[in-house]
Design a protein around this motif. Sequence first.
Motif, PDB file in Angstrom:
ATOM      1  N   LEU A   1       0.831  -1.206   0.000  1.00  0.00           N
ATOM      2  CA  LEU A   1       0.000   0.000   0.000  1.00  0.00           C
ATOM      3  C   LEU A   1       0.863   1.252   0.000  1.00  0.00           C
ATOM      4  O   LEU A   1       0.532   2.256  -0.647  1.00  0.00           O
TER       5      LEU A   1
ATOM      6  N   GLU B   1      -0.110   3.882  -5.399  1.00  0.00           N
ATOM      7  CA  GLU B   1      -1.392   4.537  -5.186  1.00  0.00           C
ATOM      8  C   GLU B   1      -2.498   3.633  -5.724  1.00  0.00           C
ATOM      9  O   GLU B   1      -2.751   3.592  -6.928  1.00  0.00           O
TER      10      GLU B   1
ATOM     11  N   ASP C   1      -6.425   2.435  -6.091  1.00  0.00           N
ATOM     12  CA  ASP C   1      -7.789   2.963  -6.031  1.00  0.00           C
ATOM     13  C   ASP C   1      -8.714   2.019  -5.272  1.00  0.00           C
ATOM     14  O   ASP C   1      -9.718   2.462  -4.692  1.00  0.00           O
TER      15      ASP C   1
ATOM     16  N   SER D   1      -5.205   3.069   4.911  1.00  0.00           N
ATOM     17  CA  SER D   1      -5.484   3.886   3.724  1.00  0.00           C
ATOM     18  C   SER D   1      -6.983   4.148   3.645  1.00  0.00           C
ATOM     19  O   SER D   1      -7.695   3.521   2.847  1.00  0.00           O
TER      20      SER D   1
ATOM     21  N   VAL E   1      -8.928   4.508   0.250  1.00  0.00           N
ATOM     22  CA  VAL E   1      -8.958   3.428  -0.735  1.00  0.00           C
ATOM     23  C   VAL E   1     -10.274   2.660  -0.622  1.00  0.00           C
ATOM     24  O   VAL E   1     -10.706   2.309   0.479  1.00  0.00           O
TER      25      VAL E   1
END
Length: 270
Positions: A100, A104, A106, A126, A129
Amino acid sequence: MRILMVTASPPYPPFSGGAIRGYGILHGLHAAGHMVTLLTFADETPQNTPLSQFTERVITVPPLRRTTSRRLRDLILTDRADIALRLRSDTMLQALSGVLDSGEFDLVQFEGIEVANYLFDVRQHSPDVVTIYDAFNAEADLQRVIAQIDRGDLRRLPGAIYSTIQAQRIEQFERALGEAAHAVIAVSDEDAALLKTHRANGIVHVVPSGIFVNDYTNTVSDLTLNPHALVFTGKMDYRPNVDAMLWFAEHVLPQVTSQLDAHLYIIGQK
């Protein structure tokens, strides 16, 4: 999109239901133009497989060896579902955090409940995400059915007690996953109806599993089967499959063979 796909084992070769499903989804994501990184438990990185064609990279973590004594201790000393702890590993958690941090992403998609315990770690690490939980089964309901079957045989009473406890714990775990995940996927309408009760918006998307039909058109060798052949396919270290064949052999097959010279073929791993 850049997608991180987390699986309990490499989705190739597609020799089990989970691998067939995971391989099909991975193939479809790649065909749709998405960039996929695969994070999976394996003793070594798969070599010379189509996985390299459909992924940017494959990251493997050694499988966790969880002993029976450890499972028994967790059953007694914790209130967590056994299936949620089965693949809980500090090594995997470190690998997940590392991947992670390195890109980057999505979206992170968890294939099956055994790796879905890491969904909460992703949400913490994150929070922006998107997370998806792909449920291979409505596991709590499955355990309830197993417990009901096992209660009918005193020899299987320990299994019935275990499954009764696990059904309650898995339901709590599935509810937590339904609340935490941005989206939940089921393999059938029946599973979706059970899982949507854990979702605030009541939405569970159905994505049936499929196969690549052309892969089955060329046989490696000819098989000579009895003219009246009955075939069951499935992994035989999976309790519902074992129960199904024991029940069929005891209650159904004798009625068939009394009328026909039929043969039952059980085909599958283990």
